[in-house]
Every structure is written in C-alpha cells, then in structure tokens.
Design a protein around this motif. Structure first.
Motif, PDB file in Angstrom:
ATOM      1  N   GLY A  96      -2.547  -4.278   1.018  1.00  0.00           N
ATOM      2  CA  GLY A  96      -1.266  -4.791   0.415  1.00  0.00           C
ATOM      3  C   GLY A  96      -0.409  -3.605  -0.069  1.00  0.00           C
ATOM      4  N   VAL A  97       0.686  -3.563  -0.934  1.00  0.00           N
ATOM      5  CA  VAL A  97       1.412  -2.917  -1.673  1.00  0.00           C
ATOM      6  C   VAL A  97       0.753  -1.978  -2.645  1.00  0.00           C
ATOM      7  N   LEU A  98      -0.178  -2.709  -3.205  1.00  0.00           N
ATOM      8  CA  LEU A  98      -0.742  -1.875  -4.376  1.00  0.00           C
ATOM      9  C   LEU A  98      -1.925  -1.046  -3.782  1.00  0.00           C
ATOM     10  N   SER A  99      -2.022  -1.045  -2.971  1.00  0.00           N
ATOM     11  CA  SER A  99      -3.065  -0.011  -2.034  1.00  0.00           C
ATOM     12  C   SER A  99      -2.464   1.328  -1.760  1.00  0.00           C
ATOM     13  N   VAL A 100      -1.044   1.327  -1.346  1.00  0.00           N
ATOM     14  CA  VAL A 100      -0.517   2.208  -0.874  1.00  0.00           C
ATOM     15  C   VAL A 100      -0.460   3.529  -1.755  1.00  0.00           C
ATOM     16  N   PRO A 101      -0.238   3.587  -3.097  1.00  0.00           N
ATOM     17  CA  PRO A 101      -0.529   4.739  -3.851  1.00  0.00           C
ATOM     18  C   PRO A 101      -2.092   5.395  -3.616  1.00  0.00           C
ATOM     19  N   PHE A 102      -2.953   4.338  -3.961  1.00  0.00           N
ATOM     20  CA  PHE A 102      -4.316   5.006  -3.603  1.00  0.00           C
ATOM     21  C   PHE A 102      -4.579   5.670  -2.339  1.00  0.00           C
ATOM     22  N   ARG A 103      -4.058   5.239  -1.199  1.00  0.00           N
ATOM     23  CA  ARG A 103      -4.128   5.912   0.017  1.00  0.00           C
ATOM     24  C   ARG A 103      -3.441   7.346  -0.078  1.00  0.00           C
ATOM     25  N   VAL A 104      -2.527   7.474  -0.986  1.00  0.00           N
ATOM     26  CA  VAL A 104      -1.963   8.867  -1.084  1.00  0.00           C
ATOM     27  C   VAL A 104      -3.157  10.021  -1.290  1.00  0.00           C
TER      28      VAL A 104
END
Length: 241
Positions: free
Chosen positions: A24-32
């Motif tokens: 989901g959207v909240l995981s995007v910063p973590f994937r960076v």
C-alpha cells in the motif's frame, strides 16, 4: 492456493512491536530505504533478515524451531523424457507450491536446493505450535503438488512425487560465513530433518518423535517405525504423517 498477504511485517510486530508497512501507499517511503517484503516470507520484511546485526547485535541466535525439507522425486530421471522448458516449468511449479504452503502456515522458505526446499518454522514469526504448522504445511505441499502433477507429461508410473521430512528442536539460526554471508539454520535438527526426508517414500511425510509429541492432535492414527539414517549410529524412530 495463494496465502493471505499481511499489510504489516509480522516478524517486526512480534519482535519489536513496530508496524512496518509491507503493502500500500504507506510502504512506499520504506521501499526507498530498501525495506520491502522478504523473499523468504512475504509477510515479513528485509529488516527481519538483517535483525541479527542491526537489532539483536549478534550474528546468530539459538532458537527452538521446526525444520521441514521437501524433495521432488524422479526429477533427474524425468529430464530424459521432458524438454528443458518443461523441466523448468515443473521446478517452478514445485517451488511455488512449496512457498505458498510454507507461507500459509507462517514458515520461512529458507533455501531452494536443486529439486528440494528447506523451511524454518518459529522464526522470525513466533508460533507456539510450530511443529503442527510444519505438518500442515507439508500436507498442503503434497496436496498442491498432486493436484497439478497431471499437467506434466512423461512417465505415468507415479514415480514423480514429493518426499518430506520434519524435525523439531534447538538449533542455531543466523548469518554464517564472512566473504559470502548466508542466513540459515544449522545443527543436528537440520541434519535429522534432511535425513528423514531422504527416508520418506513417494508422497510420504515422515516426522520425528519430537514433532509427533508436539503435533499429536494432527497425527492420531500415525504409525512409527525405526529407520537407519545415514550418519546416525542408532536407528531413528519416524512417524508417517
């Protein structure tokens, strides 16, 4: 069967009570920052794979766990009658069936070794009934494999099959090696599970006394016999699951 995908890392939540988003959207910063679902279990994250050095401040730990080995039988002999593409498809299907079954019961698909897989239950996702979960995963592996076995051409004598071995106990889990770091489990428990898998017949699941005692509710009619396992001085009692 595709297992349920958790929205947060089960390992980080259990170990540290930190809700690491996996999807989901909240995981995007973590994937960076390279934090994403683990390839060994998509319901855990890459932090779980690194927690030994970055969280636990240790390269290895001693844990109580269950080890499962599953081996695809007659793969080598079958290669004489199937094309390379067909053999690759067979192995892909086997890996997929094993992975889905192991993840469905919160295990870690630790290794794929040629035509075999090795799974760990009770790390990083803790399970009080990890031996029982491994038995259920083994049965799902067998069910899924036989449901699609007819997709592959070749000998019809039933030799294409899966053998499974399971053992529980104390083992070392962590990062081994220096120039080539390997995250895995080692110890007598691992060796015994591997040997039990080697002793299993076509379509058979063999479990040790330790597994039987912990998963007795799933094995009410199980019978046992003693097996001579390579590397063991005395016969080992194994139960058919």
């Amino acid at each position: 069967m595709t297992p349920h995908r958790s929205t947060i890392c089960k390992g980080c939540w259990q170990q540290m009570r930190v809700p690491i988003p996996l999807r989901g959207v909240l995981s995007v910063p973590f994937r960076v920052f390279g934090i994403r679902p683990s390839r060994m279990n998509p319901n855990t994250c890459t932090i779980c794979e690194l927690m030994f050095t970055r969280v636990m401040k240790a390269r290895k730990v001693t844990i109580d766990a269950t080890i499962l080995f599953a081996d695809l039988r007659s793969y080598t002999s079958l290669s004489q009658s199937l094309s390379s593409a067909e053999m690759g498809g067979l192995l892909d299907s086997f890996y997929d069936d094993c992975a889905n079954a192991i993840w469905q019961f919160d295990g870690l698909l630790n290794k794929t070794i040629g035509d075999a897989v090795m799974a760990v239950f009770n790390f990083p996702i803790r399970q009080e009934d990890h031996a029982r979960q491994a038995v259920l995963a083994a049965r799902e592996i067998q069910r899924a494999f036989y449901a699609r076995r007819a997709e592959f051409s070749g000998p019809s004598d039933g030799t294409l099959s899966v053998g499974v071995g399971i053992h529980s106990g104390e083992l070392s889990f962590g990062e081994f090696g220096r120039s080539h770091r390997d995250l895995t489990a080692i110890g007598t428990v691992v060796n015994t599970a591997s040997r039990a898998q080697s002793a299993a017949g076509a379509g058979q699941i063999l479990v040790t006394q330790a597994v039987y005692e912990q998963a007795r509710s799933e094995l009410p009619d199980s019978t046992a016999r003693e097996y001579e396992l390579k590397g063991f001085d005395a016969p080992v009692r194994l139960y058919a699951a």
